[in-house]
Design a protein around this motif. Structure first.
Motif, PDB file in Angstrom:
ATOM      1  N   VAL A   1     -55.244  31.071 -35.660  1.00  0.00           N
ATOM      2  CA  VAL A   1     -54.252  30.235 -34.975  1.00  0.00           C
ATOM      3  C   VAL A   1     -53.701  30.957 -33.750  1.00  0.00           C
ATOM      4  O   VAL A   1     -53.541  30.353 -32.680  1.00  0.00           O
ATOM      5  N   ALA A   2     -53.437  32.248 -33.877  1.00  0.00           N
ATOM      6  CA  ALA A   2     -52.943  33.013 -32.733  1.00  0.00           C
ATOM      7  C   ALA A   2     -53.974  33.040 -31.612  1.00  0.00           C
ATOM      8  O   ALA A   2     -53.628  32.887 -30.435  1.00  0.00           O
ATOM      9  N   LEU A   3     -55.249  33.213 -31.946  1.00  0.00           N
ATOM     10  CA  LEU A   3     -56.310  33.225 -30.944  1.00  0.00           C
ATOM     11  C   LEU A   3     -56.415  31.872 -30.248  1.00  0.00           C
ATOM     12  O   LEU A   3     -56.548  31.820 -29.018  1.00  0.00           O
ATOM     13  N   VAL A   4     -56.336  30.790 -31.018  1.00  0.00           N
ATOM     14  CA  VAL A   4     -56.396  29.450 -30.417  1.00  0.00           C
ATOM     15  C   VAL A   4     -55.225  29.248 -29.465  1.00  0.00           C
ATOM     16  O   VAL A   4     -55.391  28.713 -28.356  1.00  0.00           O
ATOM     17  N   LEU A   5     -54.035  29.667 -29.853  1.00  0.00           N
ATOM     18  CA  LEU A   5     -52.869  29.523 -28.980  1.00  0.00           C
ATOM     19  C   LEU A   5     -53.010  30.345 -27.705  1.00  0.00           C
ATOM     20  O   LEU A   5     -52.657  29.882 -26.613  1.00  0.00           O
ATOM     21  N   ILE A   6     -53.545  31.540 -27.816  1.00  0.00           N
ATOM     22  CA  ILE A   6     -53.754  32.377 -26.637  1.00  0.00           C
ATOM     23  C   ILE A   6     -54.769  31.732 -25.702  1.00  0.00           C
ATOM     24  O   ILE A   6     -54.580  31.681 -24.479  1.00  0.00           O
ATOM     25  N   LEU A   7     -55.871  31.230 -26.266  1.00  0.00           N
ATOM     26  CA  LEU A   7     -56.885  30.581 -25.454  1.00  0.00           C
ATOM     27  C   LEU A   7     -56.342  29.299 -24.806  1.00  0.00           C
ATOM     28  O   LEU A   7     -56.672  29.009 -23.647  1.00  0.00           O
ATOM     29  N   MET A   8     -55.515  28.549 -25.527  1.00  0.00           N
ATOM     30  CA  MET A   8     -54.905  27.350 -24.949  1.00  0.00           C
ATOM     31  C   MET A   8     -53.990  27.722 -23.796  1.00  0.00           C
ATOM     32  O   MET A   8     -53.972  27.037 -22.762  1.00  0.00           O
ATOM     33  N   ALA A   9     -53.216  28.790 -23.949  1.00  0.00           N
ATOM     34  CA  ALA A   9     -52.312  29.215 -22.903  1.00  0.00           C
ATOM     35  C   ALA A   9     -53.088  29.650 -21.667  1.00  0.00           C
ATOM     36  O   ALA A   9     -52.652  29.424 -20.520  1.00  0.00           O
ATOM     37  N   PHE A  10     -54.237  30.263 -21.875  1.00  0.00           N
ATOM     38  CA  PHE A  10     -55.036  30.751 -20.762  1.00  0.00           C
ATOM     39  C   PHE A  10     -55.772  29.622 -20.031  1.00  0.00           C
ATOM     40  O   PHE A  10     -55.755  29.541 -18.802  1.00  0.00           O
ATOM     41  N   PHE A  11     -56.392  28.728 -20.787  1.00  0.00           N
ATOM     42  CA  PHE A  11     -57.243  27.709 -20.178  1.00  0.00           C
ATOM     43  C   PHE A  11     -56.508  26.413 -19.812  1.00  0.00           C
ATOM     44  O   PHE A  11     -57.012  25.636 -19.027  1.00  0.00           O
ATOM     45  N   LEU A  12     -55.376  26.141 -20.403  1.00  0.00           N
ATOM     46  CA  LEU A  12     -54.705  24.877 -20.163  1.00  0.00           C
ATOM     47  C   LEU A  12     -53.522  24.990 -19.193  1.00  0.00           C
ATOM     48  O   LEU A  12     -52.803  24.011 -19.022  1.00  0.00           O
ATOM     49  N   THR A  13     -53.332  26.131 -18.594  1.00  0.00           N
ATOM     50  CA  THR A  13     -52.241  26.269 -17.622  1.00  0.00           C
ATOM     51  C   THR A  13     -52.770  26.354 -16.204  1.00  0.00           C
ATOM     52  O   THR A  13     -53.891  26.565 -15.924  1.00  0.00           O
TER      53      THR A  13
ATOM     54  N   LEU B   1     -57.271  34.809 -46.714  1.00  0.00           N
ATOM     55  CA  LEU B   1     -57.241  33.523 -46.038  1.00  0.00           C
ATOM     56  C   LEU B   1     -56.027  33.429 -45.118  1.00  0.00           C
ATOM     57  O   LEU B   1     -56.149  32.972 -43.972  1.00  0.00           O
ATOM     58  N   VAL B   2     -54.879  33.853 -45.571  1.00  0.00           N
ATOM     59  CA  VAL B   2     -53.667  33.818 -44.748  1.00  0.00           C
ATOM     60  C   VAL B   2     -53.810  34.740 -43.545  1.00  0.00           C
ATOM     61  O   VAL B   2     -53.456  34.371 -42.419  1.00  0.00           O
ATOM     62  N   LYS B   3     -54.351  35.925 -43.760  1.00  0.00           N
ATOM     63  CA  LYS B   3     -54.515  36.899 -42.679  1.00  0.00           C
ATOM     64  C   LYS B   3     -55.444  36.364 -41.591  1.00  0.00           C
ATOM     65  O   LYS B   3     -55.085  36.355 -40.405  1.00  0.00           O
ATOM     66  N   TYR B   4     -56.632  35.893 -41.993  1.00  0.00           N
ATOM     67  CA  TYR B   4     -57.586  35.403 -40.998  1.00  0.00           C
ATOM     68  C   TYR B   4     -57.166  34.060 -40.420  1.00  0.00           C
ATOM     69  O   TYR B   4     -57.450  33.769 -39.258  1.00  0.00           O
ATOM     70  N   GLY B   5     -56.483  33.239 -41.203  1.00  0.00           N
ATOM     71  CA  GLY B   5     -55.969  31.977 -40.690  1.00  0.00           C
ATOM     72  C   GLY B   5     -54.919  32.188 -39.619  1.00  0.00           C
ATOM     73  O   GLY B   5     -54.907  31.508 -38.590  1.00  0.00           O
ATOM     74  N   THR B   6     -54.027  33.142 -39.855  1.00  0.00           N
ATOM     75  CA  THR B   6     -52.999  33.470 -38.864  1.00  0.00           C
ATOM     76  C   THR B   6     -53.624  34.013 -37.583  1.00  0.00           C
ATOM     77  O   THR B   6     -53.228  33.637 -36.479  1.00  0.00           O
ATOM     78  N   ALA B   7     -54.607  34.881 -37.730  1.00  0.00           N
ATOM     79  CA  ALA B   7     -55.289  35.437 -36.556  1.00  0.00           C
ATOM     80  C   ALA B   7     -56.016  34.340 -35.777  1.00  0.00           C
ATOM     81  O   ALA B   7     -56.002  34.340 -34.540  1.00  0.00           O
TER      82      ALA B   7
END
Length: 50
Positions: free
Chosen positions: A38-50, A30-36
């Motif tokens: 969250v990282a994916l969401v942050l990357i997608l936010m950085a890409f689409f919201l800038t 759960l920690v491993k996939y949860g971290t991945a």
């Protein structure tokens, strides 16, 4: 003074170590996939919201 040479949880009856290990492995997964995720969401936010 009480004799504290023996640890209670290692000698207690009814310890279910296979269930404990299964729960721990589930938590680690759960920690491993949860971290991945969250990282994916942050990357997608950085890409689409800038």
């Amino acid at each position: 003074m009480a004799d504290r040479s023996e640890v209670a949880y290692t000698t207690a009856g009814g310890n279910d170590y296979p269930a404990h290990e299964q729960t721990y492995e589930g938590f680690i997964m759960l920690v491993k996939y949860g971290t991945a995720t969250v990282a994916l969401v942050l990357i997608l936010m950085a890409f689409f919201l800038t």
